[in-house]
Design a protein around this motif. Structure first.
Motif: not given
Length: 133
Positions: A19-25, A27-30, A39-47
Motif C-alpha cells: 500500500y505504501t508504494a502504491c495508492c498511499a502515494i 492518497h497523500g497528494g501526488v 480509479m484503483r486509488s479510489r477503490y482503495t479509498a472506498y476500502v
C-alpha cells in the motif's frame, strides 16, 4: 515478530504492491498519472473509507456534497479487477469489476467509469455506467 506481521500491507487495488508504494502515494497528494491509477486509488479509498480523497478526486459537476461511508459499515470490499482502460486526450474510461460482501453475501459491481483531466493535469472521476451482471 512473525513474518506475517512484518510483511507490508498489500494494496487493496490488486496491484500486488505494498500500500505504501502504491495508492498511499496518491492518497497523500501526488496526482495519479493515469485514469486507471486514479480509479484503483479510489477503490482503495472506498476500502479504507477515505471520504475526503474520494470527494477531492470527483469532478465538481457530478460530485455529491458529502459521503457517509460509515453508514456502509457492513460492506466488506473483497477485490478489484480492471477489465479495460483507455485514454483519449483529456478523457478516459475504465471498466472494472469490484467484488464485495454485505453480511456475508457476495455481490459485484461492474462499471465503466468516465474520467476527465482538468486544467491542472489531474484526473477526476466524472461518472459511471453500471453493467448488468
Amino acid at each position: 515478530m512473525s513474518k506475517a506481521s512484518s510483511a507490508p500491507l498489500k494494496c487493496p487495488c490488486g496491484s500486488n504492491l505494498a500500500y505504501t508504494a502504491c495508492c498511499a502515494i496518491f492518497h497523500g497528494g501526488v496526482p495519479a498519472p493515469t485514469a486507471e491509477a486514479l480509479m484503483r486509488s479510489r477503490y482503495t479509498a472506498y476500502v479504507l473509507k477515505l471520504e475526503d480523497y474520494l470527494l477531492a478526486t470527483w469532478h465538481p459537476q457530478t460530485r455529491p456534497s458529502s459521503l457517509d461511508l460509515a453508514a456502509d459499515g457492513n460492506v466488506n470490499w473483497q477485490s478489484l479487477e480492471v477489465c479495460n482502460a483507455s485514454e483519449d486526450g483529456d478523457l478516459a474510461s475504465v471498466e472494472f469489476v469490484a467484488r464485495y460482501k454485505i453480511n456475508g453475501r457476495a455481490w459485484k459491481l461492474h462499471e465503466t467509469s468516465s474520467f476527465s483531466r482538468n486544467a491542472d493535469g489531474r484526473w477526476l472521476y466524472v461518472d459511471g455506467d453500471l453493467k448488468e451482471n
